[in-house]
Design an enzyme around this catalytic site. Structure first.
Site, PDB file in Angstrom:
ATOM      1  N   TYR A 214       0.819  -1.202   0.000  1.00 27.26           N
ATOM      2  CA  TYR A 214       0.000   0.000   0.000  1.00 27.26           C
ATOM      3  C   TYR A 214       0.863   1.266   0.000  1.00 27.26           C
ATOM      4  O   TYR A 214       1.538   1.573   0.982  1.00 27.26           O
ATOM      5  CB  TYR A 214      -0.931   0.022   1.205  1.00 27.26           C
ATOM      6  CG  TYR A 214      -1.853  -1.176   1.316  1.00 27.26           C
ATOM      7  CD1 TYR A 214      -2.139  -1.984   0.213  1.00 27.26           C
ATOM      8  CD2 TYR A 214      -2.443  -1.502   2.534  1.00 27.26           C
ATOM      9  CE1 TYR A 214      -2.980  -3.081   0.320  1.00 27.26           C
ATOM     10  CE2 TYR A 214      -3.289  -2.594   2.650  1.00 27.26           C
ATOM     11  CZ  TYR A 214      -3.547  -3.387   1.544  1.00 27.26           C
ATOM     12  OH  TYR A 214      -4.387  -4.468   1.665  1.00 27.26           O
TER      13      TYR A 214
ATOM     14  N   GLY B 131     -21.098   5.126  -2.574  1.00 26.65           N
ATOM     15  CA  GLY B 131     -19.907   5.938  -2.797  1.00 26.65           C
ATOM     16  C   GLY B 131     -19.526   6.086  -4.248  1.00 26.65           C
ATOM     17  O   GLY B 131     -18.731   6.960  -4.601  1.00 26.65           O
TER      18      GLY B 131
ATOM     19  N   GLY C  94     -16.933   0.703  -2.055  1.00 24.07           N
ATOM     20  CA  GLY C  94     -17.746   1.913  -1.978  1.00 24.07           C
ATOM     21  C   GLY C  94     -19.127   1.783  -2.590  1.00 24.07           C
ATOM     22  O   GLY C  94     -20.018   2.587  -2.300  1.00 24.07           O
TER      23      GLY C  94
ATOM     24  N   SER D 208     -12.870  -5.085   1.563  1.00 23.99           N
ATOM     25  CA  SER D 208     -13.885  -4.512   0.659  1.00 23.99           C
ATOM     26  C   SER D 208     -15.290  -4.982   1.023  1.00 23.99           C
ATOM     27  O   SER D 208     -16.066  -5.391   0.149  1.00 23.99           O
ATOM     28  CB  SER D 208     -13.565  -4.855  -0.799  1.00 23.99           C
ATOM     29  OG  SER D 208     -12.374  -4.252  -1.221  1.00 23.99           O
ATOM     30  N   PRO D 209     -15.665  -4.912   2.299  1.00 27.77           N
ATOM     31  CA  PRO D 209     -17.002  -5.368   2.704  1.00 27.77           C
ATOM     32  C   PRO D 209     -18.120  -4.469   2.185  1.00 27.77           C
ATOM     33  O   PRO D 209     -19.288  -4.865   2.221  1.00 27.77           O
ATOM     34  CB  PRO D 209     -16.928  -5.344   4.228  1.00 27.77           C
ATOM     35  CG  PRO D 209     -15.942  -4.261   4.532  1.00 27.77           C
ATOM     36  CD  PRO D 209     -14.900  -4.375   3.450  1.00 27.77           C
ATOM     37  N   LEU D 210     -17.751  -3.281   1.710  1.00 31.06           N
ATOM     38  CA  LEU D 210     -18.740  -2.381   1.113  1.00 31.06           C
ATOM     39  C   LEU D 210     -18.565  -2.295  -0.400  1.00 31.06           C
ATOM     40  O   LEU D 210     -18.955  -1.315  -1.032  1.00 31.06           O
ATOM     41  CB  LEU D 210     -18.648  -0.992   1.754  1.00 31.06           C
ATOM     42  CG  LEU D 210     -19.046  -0.967   3.235  1.00 31.06           C
ATOM     43  CD1 LEU D 210     -18.793   0.405   3.847  1.00 31.06           C
ATOM     44  CD2 LEU D 210     -20.510  -1.372   3.407  1.00 31.06           C
TER      45      LEU D 210
ATOM     46  N   HIS E 238       0.414 -11.919   1.404  1.00 33.66           N
ATOM     47  CA  HIS E 238      -0.556 -11.115   0.664  1.00 33.66           C
ATOM     48  C   HIS E 238      -1.111 -11.862  -0.555  1.00 33.66           C
ATOM     49  O   HIS E 238      -2.307 -11.795  -0.857  1.00 33.66           O
ATOM     50  CB  HIS E 238       0.109  -9.802   0.236  1.00 33.66           C
ATOM     51  CG  HIS E 238      -0.844  -8.688   0.002  1.00 33.66           C
ATOM     52  ND1 HIS E 238      -0.466  -7.361   0.033  1.00 33.66           N
ATOM     53  CD2 HIS E 238      -2.164  -8.665  -0.270  1.00 33.66           C
ATOM     54  CE1 HIS E 238      -1.506  -6.594  -0.210  1.00 33.66           C
ATOM     55  NE2 HIS E 238      -2.553  -7.364  -0.398  1.00 33.66           N
TER      56      HIS E 238
END
Length: 334
Positions: free
Chosen positions: A59, A214, A209, A204-206, A125
């Site tokens: 990141y 979003g 966005g 990324s549970p949403l 990862h």
């Protein structure tokens, strides 16, 4: 009526039921916030009771780890810190490298950036197809023996890979994308995690966005935003997916809940071994996300959510084809 638990566990250590994914403070979704804004958000998360903070060497090519090292200087014992190795930035490019010698270099650099003596949870990862997972996990086991890492995790690993790794060293957590619109984990990984007492951290549970309203117009995404290249955010597919979003928003209005909270509460109800780690650059969104842990949802609402958004109703693959080749997690048959 199902009730979300007030705490969950990673390796026997109690955690808040919702953690914080820190990637987008440095990486992936266009221009990140300033360092001072990011540190303010991280400190607010801690005030709200968040204990589990997730970063990676990838990141910002180290910038995110450095950010967390600065943000938590002097208060490191208050947080459960997770980072990742095996996928890093080399000469400005993302490289998967699970060789033991590379991982040993990565941990030493990560400890310096994170300003800590040990990382609570260290993930592989991505599984390097050129390196037996036993070799990569063996190197990470050496890190535990050396006191540099307290527990080991895997990211985007299949059930078979989890079992192979677990035979070398206990796997404490498995991280994979999981949300209403990404259900691959339901094929096998959720079950093997439950069987082996492995915590499942859902990134990324949403839906990057989407499940928080979003992204409602893909034309507003910056060129540096990774969603620009993702199949579900391509104009034709996105137009179809917006129809699902409209149905979700109608349900959210009916139950008087923000959509992001509804989506996170659904995820918490899928298993006590699941900890969602939504990311955000907004303190207001952070506060709303964390509040989802206090919600309970009726079975009827859970069933309606499942009916609206699932593997069969979402248009587009999770990743572009070249990226998908790097993913070990099981995929639904076409």
């Amino acid at each position: 009526m199902k009730q979300a638990h007030t705490t969950r566990q990673i390796g026997g250590i109690e955690q808040a039921p919702i953690g914080l994914g820190c990637m987008n403070l440095s990486h992936a979704y266009g221009k990140p916030p300033s360092e001072s804004e990011s540190i303010e958000l991280l400190h607010r998360a801690l005030e709200l009771g968040v204990t589990h903070f997730d970063t990676a060497a990838l990141y910002g090519f180290g910038k995110n780890e450095t950010l967390l090292g600065r943000a938590f200087k002097g208060i490191r014992p208050q947080i459960h810190l997770a980072s990742k190795c095996g996928m890093t930035g080399v000469d400005g490019k993302r490289v998967i490298d699970g060789r033991p010698e590379t991982l040993h270099r990565t941990i030493d650099a990560a400890l310096t950036r994170l300003n800590t003596d040990a990382i609570d949870l260290y993930y592989l990862h991505r599984i390097d197809p050129k390196v037996p997972i036993e070799d990569s996990v063996g190197a990470m086991s050496d890190m535990v023996q050396a006191g540099k890492v307290r527990a080991i995790g895997l990211s985007e690993a299949s059930a078979d890979s989890i079992r192979r790794a677990h035979a070398v060293h206990p796997i404490t957590a498995l991280q994979t994308e999981y949300s209403l619109w990404s259900r691959n984990a339901e094929i096998a990984v959720l079950d093997v995690c439950r069987e082996l007492d492995i915590t499942f951290t859902a990134f990324s549970p949403l839906a990057r966005g989407f499940l928080a309203n979003g992204v409602t117009d893909v034309n507003t995404l910056l060129d540096s935003d990774i969603r620009k290249g993702m199949p579900r955010f391509q104009p034709a597919a996105f137009t179809e997916n917006l129809k699902l979003l409209a149905q979700l928003n109608t349900l959210a209005i009916e139950v008087s809940l923000p959509l992001n909270q509804l989506a996170l509460a659904w995820l918490l109800h899928q298993g006590e071994h699941i900890i969602p780690i939504p990311g955000t650059t907004s303190v207001a969104h952070l506060e709303s996300n964390i509040a989802a842990a206090q919600l309970s949802l009726d079975d009827a609402v859970l069933e309606r959510l499942d009916a609206i958004v699932n593997h069969n109703t979402v248009t587009g693959a999770r990743y572009p084809a070249p990226t998908q080749l790097e993913i070990d997690t099981e995929e639904f048959l076409a």
